[in-house]
Design a protein around this motif. Structure first.
Motif, short mmCIF file in Angstrom:
data_model
loop_
_atom_site.label_atom_id
_atom_site.label_comp_id
_atom_site.label_asym_id
_atom_site.label_seq_id
_atom_site.Cartn_x
_atom_site.Cartn_y
_atom_site.Cartn_z
N CYS A 170 -0.80 7.78 -10.25
CA CYS A 170 0.49 7.14 -10.07
C CYS A 170 1.12 7.74 -8.82
O CYS A 170 1.38 8.95 -8.76
N GLY A 171 1.35 6.92 -7.82
CA GLY A 171 1.93 7.45 -6.60
C GLY A 171 2.10 6.39 -5.53
O GLY A 171 1.60 5.27 -5.64
N ASP A 172 2.80 6.76 -4.48
CA ASP A 172 3.00 5.90 -3.34
C ASP A 172 1.68 5.70 -2.60
O ASP A 172 0.90 6.64 -2.44
N TYR A 173 1.44 4.48 -2.14
CA TYR A 173 0.16 4.17 -1.51
C TYR A 173 -0.11 5.03 -0.28
O TYR A 173 -1.26 5.40 0.00
N LEU A 174 0.95 5.37 0.49
CA LEU A 174 0.75 6.17 1.69
C LEU A 174 0.26 7.58 1.34
O LEU A 174 -0.62 8.13 2.02
N GLU A 175 0.81 8.13 0.28
CA GLU A 175 0.38 9.46 -0.15
C GLU A 175 -1.05 9.43 -0.65
O GLU A 175 -1.85 10.33 -0.35
N VAL A 176 -1.39 8.40 -1.42
CA VAL A 176 -2.74 8.30 -1.98
C VAL A 176 -3.77 8.12 -0.87
O VAL A 176 -4.80 8.80 -0.83
N LEU A 177 -3.49 7.23 0.07
CA LEU A 177 -4.42 7.00 1.18
C LEU A 177 -4.52 8.22 2.09
O LEU A 177 -5.59 8.56 2.57
N GLY A 178 -3.39 8.89 2.30
CA GLY A 178 -3.41 10.09 3.12
C GLY A 178 -4.25 11.20 2.51
O GLY A 178 -4.88 11.98 3.22
N LYS A 179 -4.30 11.26 1.19
CA LYS A 179 -5.05 12.31 0.51
C LYS A 179 -6.52 11.97 0.32
O LYS A 179 -7.39 12.85 0.48
N PHE A 180 -6.84 10.70 0.03
CA PHE A 180 -8.20 10.37 -0.42
C PHE A 180 -9.04 9.60 0.61
O PHE A 180 -10.27 9.67 0.54
N ALA A 181 -8.43 8.85 1.50
CA ALA A 181 -9.22 7.99 2.39
C ALA A 181 -10.01 8.80 3.41
O ALA A 181 -9.47 9.71 4.04
N GLU A 182 -11.29 8.45 3.55
CA GLU A 182 -12.17 9.10 4.52
C GLU A 182 -12.97 8.03 5.25
O GLU A 182 -13.09 6.89 4.80
N ALA A 183 -13.52 8.41 6.38
CA ALA A 183 -14.34 7.48 7.16
C ALA A 183 -15.45 6.90 6.28
O ALA A 183 -16.09 7.61 5.51
N GLY A 184 -15.62 5.59 6.38
CA GLY A 184 -16.66 4.92 5.61
C GLY A 184 -16.21 4.39 4.27
O GLY A 184 -16.95 3.65 3.62
N PRO A 192 2.66 -6.12 -2.61
CA PRO A 192 3.62 -7.20 -2.86
C PRO A 192 3.66 -8.12 -1.65
O PRO A 192 3.78 -7.66 -0.51
N TYR A 193 3.55 -9.41 -1.88
CA TYR A 193 3.44 -10.37 -0.78
C TYR A 193 4.77 -10.54 -0.03
O TYR A 193 5.84 -10.38 -0.61
N VAL A 194 4.65 -10.91 1.23
CA VAL A 194 5.82 -11.40 1.96
C VAL A 194 6.28 -12.67 1.26
O VAL A 194 5.49 -13.60 1.10
N PRO A 195 7.52 -12.75 0.78
CA PRO A 195 7.95 -13.92 0.02
C PRO A 195 7.96 -15.18 0.87
O PRO A 195 8.36 -15.15 2.03
N ILE A 196 7.49 -16.27 0.28
CA ILE A 196 7.45 -17.53 1.00
C ILE A 196 8.52 -18.49 0.51
O ILE A 196 8.61 -19.61 0.97
N SER A 197 9.33 -18.05 -0.47
CA SER A 197 10.45 -18.86 -0.95
C SER A 197 11.53 -17.92 -1.44
O SER A 197 11.31 -16.73 -1.66
N ASP A 198 12.73 -18.48 -1.62
CA ASP A 198 13.85 -17.67 -2.10
C ASP A 198 13.68 -17.26 -3.55
O ASP A 198 14.41 -16.41 -4.06
N PHE A 199 12.71 -17.87 -4.25
CA PHE A 199 12.55 -17.62 -5.69
C PHE A 199 11.28 -16.84 -6.00
O PHE A 199 10.85 -16.78 -7.14
N SER A 200 10.66 -16.26 -4.98
CA SER A 200 9.43 -15.52 -5.21
C SER A 200 9.69 -14.31 -6.09
O SER A 200 10.62 -13.55 -5.87
N PHE A 210 10.01 -4.25 -1.93
CA PHE A 210 9.07 -4.10 -0.83
C PHE A 210 9.56 -5.02 0.28
O PHE A 210 9.33 -6.23 0.26
N TYR A 211 10.26 -4.43 1.25
CA TYR A 211 10.94 -5.20 2.27
C TYR A 211 10.08 -5.35 3.53
O TYR A 211 8.95 -4.86 3.60
N GLU A 212 10.66 -6.03 4.55
CA GLU A 212 9.92 -6.26 5.79
C GLU A 212 9.46 -4.95 6.42
O GLU A 212 8.33 -4.85 6.90
N GLN A 213 10.32 -3.94 6.41
CA GLN A 213 9.91 -2.67 7.02
C GLN A 213 8.75 -2.04 6.26
O GLN A 213 7.88 -1.39 6.85
N ASP A 214 8.71 -2.25 4.96
CA ASP A 214 7.58 -1.76 4.18
C ASP A 214 6.29 -2.46 4.60
O ASP A 214 5.23 -1.84 4.67
#
Length: 277
Positions: A170-184, A192-200, A210-214
């Motif tokens: 359980c954690g923020d994706y940036l922390e998880v990727l920073g800790k575990f991701a390796e070459a290969g 969460p998708y960029v909303p395509i309607s006001d009711f998404s 999860f906003y535009e800056q995210d």
């Protein structure tokens, strides 16, 4: 690095245990052929319903999410599947009972009970929509289904087996990727998708938004991972912002269905698959 080869799941194609708005089951035939043929670890930091993870059954994997209730479910299912099945046998498809269960804060439950509650609400709520209000409480109404499959022991046991050797975090994706991701490594991103309607409803996945800056921060992380030598695949809505952010990579438009829309005539949509390798 030990290379892992793409394979057909030896557990007879494990199915997700949750219905999930925006889940990737319908896109598996588009996603799997675009995966790298060999890779190191499989990492999915927005696990959601886990359709791809369960389908391919990667040998070495890290799954994570910022949703603690969801991660509790997967952790308990990995280690206490039989107890969850036993507990689910006491749940009934009744509207009054549903709202009693929904009203109880999952944090006040024992972890195994909380996991069973998550499955029960998911199978009996409207359209399987996991939605939280701003206070973090589940608020999807009762689904009024005649005979929902509240407990499927075989499916749960197969999912449990797939989860046992997986790192579940359980954690923020940036922390998880920073800790575990390796070459290969192969990184599958289904944010969460960029909303395509006001009711998404897709952004109401956790009490945080999860906003535009995210989305821009995520694109920066994709660049970091690619520069590191990871294989990155990302799904999102077919929105101009997505095309802007991932212009350096291969972007393909996929026709999909939006089963959560109340209007049947508006249940078609377009997703994109970004492959950055």
């Amino acid at each position: 690095m030990t290379e892992r080869y793409l394979k057909i799941n030896e557990l007879s194609n494990v199915k997700p245990v949750l219905k999930w708005a925006g889940g990737k089951t319908q896109m598996l035939n588009d996603i799997i052929p675009r995966m790298p043929k060999q890779y190191g670890k499989y990492i999915e930091p927005f696990i959601g319903g886990g359709a791809l993870f369960f389908n391919i059954g990667p040998d070495e994997s890290v799954i994570s999410d910022s949703n603690p209730e969801l991660i509790n479910l997967y952790s308990q299912l990995a280690n206490h599947c039989d107890e969850i099945i036993d507990m689910l046998s006491f749940y009934k498809n009744d509207e009054e009972f549903y709202y009693q269960v929904r009203a109880k804060d999952w944090l006040e439950c024992e972890p195994i009970e909380a996991a069973a509650r998550t499955i029960y609400l998911n199978r009996t709520c409207f359209n399987g929509l996991y939605r939280l209000n701003k206070k973090g409480f589940f608020n999807t109404p009762y689904g009024k289904y005649k005979n929902p499959n509240i407990c499927n022991p075989e499916k749960l046991q197969m999912a449990s087996q797939a989860l046992r050797d997986t790192q579940i975090i359980c954690g923020d994706y940036l922390e998880v990727l920073g800790k575990f991701a390796e070459a290969g490594d192969f990184i599958f991103l289904d944010p969460p998708y960029v909303p395509i309607s006001d009711f998404s409803d897709f952004k109401r996945y956790t009490k945080e938004q999860f906003y535009e800056q995210d989305q821009r921060n995520l694109a920066n992380e994709v660049k970091r991972l690619v520069d590191m030598g990871c294989y990155v695949m990302l799904t999102n809505s077919n929105h101009p912002l997505v095309h802007e952010l991932y212009a350096p990579y291969n972007i393909e438009i996929i026709q999909t269905k939006r089963n959560i829309n109340r209007n049947g005539n508006k249940r078609t949509g377009e997703d994109v698959i970004v492959t950055a390798y």
